[in-house]
Design an enzyme around this catalytic site. Structure first.
Site, PDB file in Angstrom:
ATOM      1  N   ASP A   1     -40.447   1.755 -71.592  1.00 40.30           N
ATOM      2  CA  ASP A   1     -40.359   0.387 -72.105  1.00 40.30           C
ATOM      3  C   ASP A   1     -40.558   0.373 -73.610  1.00 40.30           C
ATOM      4  OD1 ASP A   1     -40.804  -2.747 -71.286  1.00 40.30           O
ATOM      5  OD2 ASP A   1     -42.075  -2.172 -72.978  1.00 40.30           O
TER       6      ASP A   1
ATOM      7  N   TYR B   1     -41.027  -2.972 -81.887  1.00 44.60           N
ATOM      8  CA  TYR B   1     -41.907  -1.798 -81.901  1.00 44.60           C
ATOM      9  C   TYR B   1     -41.510  -0.812 -82.995  1.00 44.60           C
ATOM     10  CZ  TYR B   1     -43.309  -3.305 -77.173  1.00 44.60           C
ATOM     11  OH  TYR B   1     -43.765  -4.024 -76.091  1.00 44.60           O
TER      12      TYR B   1
ATOM     13  N   LYS C   1     -36.152  -4.996 -75.754  1.00 43.88           N
ATOM     14  CA  LYS C   1     -36.359  -6.454 -75.822  1.00 43.88           C
ATOM     15  C   LYS C   1     -35.806  -7.039 -77.115  1.00 43.88           C
ATOM     16  CE  LYS C   1     -40.814  -5.593 -73.608  1.00 43.88           C
ATOM     17  NZ  LYS C   1     -41.051  -4.235 -74.166  1.00 43.88           N
TER      18      LYS C   1
ATOM     19  N   HIS D   1     -38.011 -11.273 -75.642  1.00 41.24           N
ATOM     20  CA  HIS D   1     -39.407 -10.878 -75.840  1.00 41.24           C
ATOM     21  C   HIS D   1     -40.378 -12.052 -75.906  1.00 41.24           C
ATOM     22  CE1 HIS D   1     -41.806  -7.319 -77.748  1.00 41.24           C
ATOM     23  NE2 HIS D   1     -42.520  -7.965 -76.855  1.00 41.24           N
TER      24      HIS D   1
END
Length: 284
Positions: free
Chosen positions: A44, A49, A78, A110
């Site tokens: 994931d 990120y 996401k 998200h």
């Protein structure tokens, strides 16, 4: 590894590796290497990120070394809140490019609001609608095998279910014994939406709770394993994060024991609606 069948027939592993705040190619490579060796097949990530490209490159190198192909893993990313609305399709395609994949197994919105707008901004519902239309288009084209949402409340989910052509298959939210969102879980079960938990360990704080340690001592397991098993026995998927090989292994060894009803009740007593992450309930 055990899997669940999503509402579109796709199989999703119940346990995945979360990669929030795992940065730097060498760290990502060693983390994914350890996870693949343990048996993880679900990973994931998210645009925010900042590690999609490194994950894509690492998987390209690691999969053949472990005798695996792209089809053997389940990859999730996401949509960043900044890309909500008109930019959603472009952002999803950028994630595909960064991860160096022809398709993603799961792609989530998200956050229910757009970055830079106030939570109560009345434009948020229309922005969500535009994003979902873009995801539906890419789902029908085969670029996104499955689409879903993250951090949606029951109200946000009802809004989406009332207007979509492709039903969301997954809702990813914060869920742990101190934030047991049972009403949301029941709604998802009735609607055929798979709930997936993040922050299952309470940002590392729940493993030190005496109630959790007491249950772990009875089971002869680690506190982290008890917390993750608590979610699995409710039918909730989990995506624990770690960069340490021994903890990566511990977080994966969840299917050879069960919590008793009494042990589950002991953990349930911790519920106090405490969040360790952001609260989406105020997003219009």
């Amino acid at each position: 590894m055990q899997s669940v069948t999503l509402n579109n027939g796709v199989q999703m592993p119940q346990v995945g590796l979360g990669t929030f705040r795992i940065i730097g190619y060498n760290t990502i490579y060693s983390t994914l290497d350890a996870a693949l060796r343990c048996g993880y097949r679900s990973f994931d990530t998210a645009a925010v990120y900042g590690n999609e490209a490194d994950i894509g490159q690492a998987l390209k190198e690691l999969l053949p070394r472990h005798g695996l192909t792209r089809q053997d893993i389940f990859l999730t990313s996401k949509l960043a809140p900044r890309d909500h609305g008109e930019d959603a399709e472009r952002a999803a395609l950028h994630s595909l490019h960064a991860l160096d994949c022809d398709y993603l197994d799961l792609y989530l919105i998200h956050w229910p609001g757009k970055q830079g707008w106030k939570s109560d901004d009345p434009r948020n519902p229309e922005c969500r609608r535009q994003s979902w239309v873009a995801l539906e288009k890419l789902n029908k084209a085969g670029s996104l095998r499955t689409i879903g949402v993250s951090n949606y409340t029951e109200g946000h989910l009802k809004e989406l279910l009332g207007n979509c052509q492709v039903r969301p298959a997954v809702l990813q939210v914060e869920y742990h014994p101190e934030l047991a969102q049972r009403d949301l879980l029941r709604f998802c079960q009735m609607a055929g939406v798979q709930l997936q938990a993040y922050t299952s360990l309470g940002s590392g704080q729940l493993v030190d709770r005496k109630e959790v340690r007491a249950v772990a001592a009875k089971c002869g397991r680690q506190p982290s394993q008890v917390l993750l098993r608590w979610a699995l026995q409710q039918g909730i998927g989990v995506i624990p994060k770690s960069t340490h090989p021994e903890r990566i292994m511990e977080n994966f060894c969840l299917f050879d024991f069960e919590l008793s009803p009494q042990e589950i009740e002991e953990l349930d007593t911790l519920n106090c609606d405490k969040r360790y992450c952001w609260d989406p309930s105020g997003v219009a």
